[in-house]
Every structure is written in structure tokens, then in C-alpha cells.
Enzyme design. Structure first.
Site, mmCIF file in Angstrom:
data_model
loop_
_atom_site.group_PDB
_atom_site.id
_atom_site.type_symbol
_atom_site.label_atom_id
_atom_site.label_comp_id
_atom_site.label_asym_id
_atom_site.label_seq_id
_atom_site.Cartn_x
_atom_site.Cartn_y
_atom_site.Cartn_z
ATOM 1 N N THR A 339 -20.100 52.711 20.396
ATOM 2 C CA THR A 339 -20.008 54.160 20.312
ATOM 3 C C THR A 339 -19.942 54.762 21.713
ATOM 4 O O THR A 339 -20.703 54.376 22.595
ATOM 5 C CB THR A 339 -21.222 54.728 19.554
ATOM 6 O OG1 THR A 339 -21.264 54.126 18.258
ATOM 7 C CG2 THR A 339 -21.122 56.227 19.413
ATOM 8 N N CYS A 422 -25.382 50.580 11.177
ATOM 9 C CA CYS A 422 -25.627 51.633 12.165
ATOM 10 C C CYS A 422 -27.033 52.204 11.963
ATOM 11 O O CYS A 422 -27.388 52.622 10.854
ATOM 12 C CB CYS A 422 -24.585 52.737 12.038
ATOM 13 S SG CYS A 422 -24.836 54.096 13.206
ATOM 14 N N ARG A 550 -23.884 45.074 24.262
ATOM 15 C CA ARG A 550 -24.456 45.604 25.500
ATOM 16 C C ARG A 550 -24.181 44.702 26.699
ATOM 17 O O ARG A 550 -24.075 45.179 27.829
ATOM 18 C CB ARG A 550 -25.965 45.809 25.333
ATOM 19 C CG ARG A 550 -26.340 47.035 24.524
ATOM 20 C CD ARG A 550 -27.846 47.219 24.488
ATOM 21 N NE ARG A 550 -28.504 46.102 23.817
ATOM 22 C CZ ARG A 550 -29.807 45.861 23.881
ATOM 23 N NH1 ARG A 550 -30.590 46.651 24.597
ATOM 24 N NH2 ARG A 550 -30.337 44.833 23.229
#
Length: 684
Positions: A339, A422, A550
Site C-alpha cells: 500500500t 488486510c 517490507r
């Protein structure tokens, strides 16, 4: 007389120097056990002292956002902006001629070229990205690199795919876009209709021929110049299906609950069926519906009692799951959908660094169905993304199935991923995302309905559970393939964990052991080095690959490290070159005018809020770095490396100024994602 204590037990009022010596520094092993990065002592430094700045100083440094404005302030500022000479007409800016606009005096943008040039900021250092590509810049006078333009360049070529057609957008606005396949499947499965679609779409309104694969945004006149469509609309369903499904009473196009035991119908078998029923009057006319006698050729469709209806049936050719295109995910480097930061320029950058599979940012089904341009922008694909997926998120089977049919008709992609993991509150509160883990029957309905309306592979992304300690993913992997999914991605954390603690790879392996042989199981969580990759992929024959999230944000060169099987001690200059490539891709995507430059700067700063967590390999006592290590205060091997290690937003702004020039007056920035927000109790 009270007795005095012996001298040997009295406290020493003057401790020796040896007793007052500081404790020895912790060993690297002790630091690792405490999740602190073991930086070499030569590079450690005391934490910088930062005085609390005033509001004015904070805003000037870009450290905090401005106070919230009222709606009246927003309206006033917007009106002032519209009346400003800085809003030059696009046609005038491109040609440099005030009479180039076809709207003339009625245009709501400025046509005063001299006034615009008088207030335009100075050009930025460097060359226009379109000039580098030997193409003409579409931004003309408004380009911040206008001085480098040349007149002998070819027209600019758009390498981005999946634009939203204006005609399709209008159909979505008016809820007149038809979903024959999704509606038939929802009706067959007996699922609840949540989304209301107009039954009869009038033909008086101008609309795109989205049923014809050879027609792409057939527009004429003035609307043609306003169309956003620059690539053919990718559609493949028959224009007769809308009426056809009404006549069939909503029977399924594909019934994935039964195995495919015979070949699908071909043109030859259809002709044979026509010959069998040639005794029907007018068999060659459009008013005769013809079915073959062989039930295996009906693809699960039931023949209605009135076989002489007024419309001819074309046999449905949507393939069964086992006949769909197969994507081999095994050991491919998969960049996760991210996102905000996983935008098209960032994905392009990761492709240059070795990523094999890319996936667009999560798009909400309801927003796509409403024709929101900002949401459709998340589906954009660059031509360099040779294996690309789109990710959508919805709460109900009919909403998701119709979105899948819409995206399947209008976009180019290789697979479609449904996000059921999510953790964001606004998504979970609407019944989507990880909240679906508490509703397994709804998951079944979503997967069954969605997989039947597309020929492309369907994948699902989940977390281990909603609540910590109540794992649910293992109960899905044994059935989700039969429902229609080709792959499942398991993030090794619960929704309650968010991103705290380490991912549970033992549980991911347990799920993989329960999965059918044909179902690809993709692990996700804490992949930050090639050793992490090797341990999880090579250590389990049932896990096809790992999704990198990440880890790619903090060091996108992780894809290079995995392919070359090394820990890359990348220099600060090499890292700056990677940032420079991102800026170049951003200017090509968002534009080289002032608005495009500042949009590129914004997403660069969002990304820098992650890259500051990287610790160079040469500064560590223990290699490789782990994702959960907290970096101490340290200095780099040069000033640029020290600047890149700063967690101050003001320093991120300084890095952006090295690439995009000075920030505008009154510029502010605060990162959208704050790590400490995941640890709050109210987040579950």
C-alpha cells in the site's frame, strides 16, 4: 551503650576507581538476543539531541503536518488556485500558444503564457526524462526541465497499460455496466445479492462497446481528446451473453464443484449439434436455440424446457480450473503488493533489481465499481512487468465476482489476487480483509464465484488468523483449491499481531503440508536476506516461493542479493543511484511539471521512511541484518551514509532536495505509515 557494627561490614564511603568503572559493553550475541542491531563500536555515537521546535520551525523542516483545515478554507484555497495564473491550460502549455485551446474564453484554466512564465519556479538541475528517452515532452512550458527540451524528438510513447476508458467510467457511474457471468454464477450458487445493478440499461446514452474485443474506446469528436484510453480494452465475453443468461435462468457458466471429465465444446461439436437438430424450423436463423445431444458438451448448463426460445445459445467456453492458464510460482522472486509505496515506479525499480513477479497495490472493489480514477490507477501496469497481478479486496461474493469480471474485461494482467488478510481498521470494519477469516463460508462463496468468471489464475492472500492463538489458515488450504484458487499466500502473523513479533514459519510449513499438490503455497513474513530465502524455500519442498514485502521496502536490492547469493555491502553512492532511478521513473509516471515533481517527492519521502532502517553490511558485527532489529544511533562511513541512516523527516526532505531541488515554501511532510501504530491495543 549500643554496640557498633564491625568495621568489615560498614559501607565504604569512598569506593575505589576500579569499583566505579562502567560495566563492559554487551556482546554482539547479547544485543541480538535483545533484538538490537550489533553495530561495530567504532560507528556508534550518542543519540542526537533534538530540541522541541516551535510550530513554525517544525513546518519549515517538514517534520509535522499542518493543522486541520475547515471545509470553508479548502473551498477558498481551491477557488484561489483555480483563478491563479499558475494553472496554465494543458493545450496552451504544450504548444506555447494562447489560441491553442479549443474552449477559448470559456476554458477555466489560464491562457496567459507571460504571467505563467513570470511566476514559474526555476528549472531543476538535470535533463527532462522524456528528452533522455529521445521523445517529445507532453508537458511543454510547464515542464520543470523545459530548458533541456529539443524540437527534433519523436512523440512520446506510453509504456503503461490498463488505463480507465472514459466511456467505461461513465457506465460505472451510471451503474449500467453489465456483469452476465458474475450474475449467473451468484444466482447459481444461491449467494446473497448485496450490490444492486440496474436491470435494464438504456441504449440512448453513449457507451463503449465493451462486448467487442476489437473495439477500444470508440470515441469521436471532442470526447476523443479527453479519453484516458491509450491501449486496447482487453475483453473477451460475447455480446449475446446478457440476454442469454436471462433465458437460461441464471445457470452457471462453469461449475467448479464437479471435475472436468470431458473436453470442452468446440466449434465442430456445436455444428454437429446443429445438424442433429436441423429439423427445427429456421435452424439457420437467429431465432433458434440449438443444443447438442451429448450432455458432456453442455458444460454444466441445463437445457431449459422451452428449447425453441427466441435466442441462439453460444456454448460457454470458460474453462474449468484445471484448464486455466497455469503460473509456476516456484522459486520466483515475488514482490508483495504494498500500500502507498508499492506504486508503479517502485515496481519498475524492483524489476531492474531482479524481481520476477510484481503485483499492484490493493484496490477496493466498491471503489473500482464506482469508476474512481484514483482507484483504477492502482491497476496500472508497466510494459516491463512481464508477470503481473492485480490485487482486489471486497467483503461479499457478488461484489468481488463482479469486480473480477470487470477487471478481467478491461485490464491486462496475468493473475488476480484477492486480499483476505488486510489488517487495516477501515477495511476490517467493512467485513473485508482479515475479517473474512472469521467467515469461512463467505470465503468459499467469494472464491467459487470469482474463479468462474475469469480465465486467469485466481490467488488468495490470508493471515494465520484474526485473533492471536486461533489459527484458521490450515483449515482453508485443503479446500481452497477445489473452490477455484490456484495459489494461497500465508502471512505468518495474525491480524491482532499486525506487524509485531516474528512471523510463524512453523505454522506456514504446517499449512503447506496439508495443501493439495497442485496448490501453490506462498510464504510471507520477515524475508530480509538470501539466507532467509534459502531457509524457507529450500528447507520446505511444499512452499513454492516467498513473498517479499517490507524487506523490499527497506532494501530493494534484496532481489539482487538472492539471485547472486551474497550480502551486498552497497555504498551510499549506489543507494543514491537507486533513488535517482526511482525519481526518473516517477517523473515519467506522474509527470515532469510542478505537480508531477511534488507527487514524486511525496512518494519518495514515504519510501525513505522505510529505507532509513537499513544498516550497511560493513557496519555490523553480525551479518545479515534481521528485520526485527532496532538500530542504535550510529554514523556512517561518510556524510551521505549518515544522512541516509537518519530517522528525522527533515533529513528525508534534504535527501529529496538532492534529487528534486528545493521544496516549495510552506512544504510539510509526515509519513503515512507509523510503525508504533501497530502496537496499540485498540487495533485489535
Amino acid at each position: 551503650m549500643a554496640a557498633t557494627a564491625p568495621a568489615d561490614v560498614l559501607p565504604d564511603p569512598c569506593p575505589t576507581a576500579a569499583d566505579s568503572s562502567p560495566p563492559p559493553p554487551p556482546t554482539p550475541e547479547e544485543l541480538v538476543a535483545r533484538a538490537v542491531a550489533p553495530v561495530k563500536a567504532a560507528f556508534l555515537r550518542p543519540p542526537p539531541v533534538r530540541d522541541t521546535p516551535t510550530n513554525e520551525e517544525s513546518r519549515a523542516s517538514g517534520a509535522v503536518p499542518l493543522e486541520k483545515k475547515s471545509k470553508r478554507q479548502f473551498r477558498r484555497e481551491r477557488k484561489q488556485e483555480q483563478e491563479s495564473v499558475s494553472r496554465l491550460c494543458v493545450a496552451v502549455g504544450k504548444t506555447g500558444k494562447a489560441d491553442a485551446c479549443k474552449y477559448g474564453a470559456s476554458c477555466r484554466f489560464s491562457h496567459d503564457v507571460d504571467a505563467y512564465l513570470a511566476q514559474k519556479p526555476a528549472d531543476l538541475e538535470g535533463t527532462c526524462p522524456f528528452t533522455v528517452l529521445e521523445q517529445s515532452c507532453q508537458y511543454g512550458l510547464t515542464c520543470r526541465f523545459f530548458g533541456t527540451h529539443k524540437d527534433n524528438h519523436a512523440p512520446s510513447e506510453n509504456h503503461e497499460i490498463n488505463p480507465l476508458s472514459k466511456d467505461i467510467q461513465k457506465l460505472l457511474w451510471k451503474t449500467k455496466y453489465k456483469f452476465p457471468r458474475a450474475s449467473a454464477q451468484i444466482k447459481h450458487l444461491g449467494l446473497k445479492e448485496v450490490m444492486k445493478i440496474k436491470a435494464n440499461a438504456t441504449t440512448d446514452d453513449k457507451r463503449a462497446d465493451h462486448d467487442n474485443p476489437d473495439v477500444s474506446c470508440d470515441m469521436s469528436g471532442d470526447d476523443k481528446t479527453e479519453s484516458l484510453c491509450s491501449a486496447p480494452v482487453n475483453v473477451d465475453h460475447d455480446s449475446s451473453l446478457c440476454e442469454e443468461m436471462d433465458n437460461l435462468g441464471g445457470e452457471p457458466l462453469v461449475d467448479n464443484s464437479v471435475p472436468c471429465v470431458g473436453p470442452r465444446a468446440s466449434k465442430k461439436s456445436k455444428v454437429e449439434g446443429d445438424e442433429i437438430h436441423k429439423n427445427a424450423a429456421g435452424s439457420d436463423s437467429h431465432d433458434t436455440k440449438v443444443y447438442p445431444e451429448d450432455p458432456s458438451l453442455l458444460n454444466g448448463l441445463e437445457v431449459p424446457s422451452d428449447s425453441t426460445s427466441s435466442c441462439r445459445v453460444d456454448l460457454v467456453t470458460t474453462p474449468h480450473l484445471h484448464e486455466k492458464k497455469i503460473i509456476d510460482f516456484r522459486e520466483k522472486l515475488y514482490l508483495a503488493p504494498l500500500t502507498t509505496v508499492g506504486n508503479l515506479p517502485f515496481r519498475r525499480l524492483c524489476k531492474t533489481l531482479g524481481a520476477d513477479i510484481t503485483c499492484g497495490e490493493m484496490a477496493m472493489c466498491t471503489n473500482l465499481m464506482q469508476g474512481q480514477a484514483s482507484e483504477w490507477a492502482l491497476l496500472r501496469r508497466h510494459s516491463s512487468e512481464d508477470l503481473f497481478g492485480v490485487q482486489i479486496c471486497g467483503a461479499f461474493p457478488d461484489t468481488v465476482a463482479r469486480t473480477v469480471e470487470l477487471v478481467d474485461n478491461e485490464c491486462s494482467f496475468d493473475f488476480i489476487d484477492i486480499n483476505m488478510g488486510c489488517p487495516i481498521d477501515v477495511v476490517v470494519n467493512k467485513g473485508a480483509g482479515s475479517s473474512l477469516l472469521n467467515k469461512p463460508m463467505r470465503i468459499k462463496g467469494i472464491v467459487q464465484a470469482s474463479s468462474a468468471v475469469t480465465n486467469r489464475p485466481l490467488t488468495v492472500k490470508v493471515r494465520t488468523a484474526f485473533f492471536e492463538g486461533r489459527n484458521r489458515a490450515d483449515s482453508l488450504v485443503s479446500d481452497i483449491y477445489d473452490w477455484g484458487a490456484s495459489a494461497i499466500t500465508i502471512h505468518g502473523r495474525s491480524r491482532q499481531q499486525r506487524y509485531s513479533k516474528l512471523a510463524d514459519w512453523d505454522y506456514i510449513n504446517q499449512c503447506a503440508q496439508k495443501a493439495p499438490d497442485d496448490l501453490h503455497v506462498i510464504g510471507n513474513g520477515d524475508i530480509f536476506s538470501f539466507t532467509d530465502w534459502n531457509r524457507h524455500v529450500s528447507g520446505s519442498s511444499k512452499i513454492s516461493t516467498c513473498m517479499i514485502a517490507r524487506g523490499a521496502l527497506i532494501k530493494p536490492w534484496i532481489f539482487t542479493e538472492i539471485k547472486e547469493q551474497r550480502d551486498w555491502d552497497i555504498t551510499s553512492d549506489e543507494r543514491l543511484d537507486i533513488l535517482r532511478d526511482f525519481v526518473r521513473f516517477g517523473l515519467e509516471h506522474w509527470g515532469s511539471d510542478t505537480k508531477g515533481v511534488e507527487t514524486t517527492r511525496h512518494f519518495l519521502l514515504e519510501w525513505l521512511s522505510y529505507t532509513c532502517r537499513y544498516i550497511p553490511v560493513g557496519l555490523l558485527d553480525v551479518v545479515p541484518q534481521r528485520l526485527n532489529w532496532r538500530p542504535p544511533s550510529y554514523c556512517g562511513r561518510n556524510d551521505l551514509e549518515t544522512l541516509m541512516a537518519s530517522d528525522s523527516a527533515a533529513d528525508w526532505v534534504r535527501i529529496s532536495e538532492l534529487l528534486l531541488g528545493k521544496v516549495p515554501e510552506g512544504f510539510t511532510f509526515a509519513p503515512k505509515h507509523k510503525s508504533n501504530a501497530y502496537d496499540r491495543a485498540e487495533n485489535g
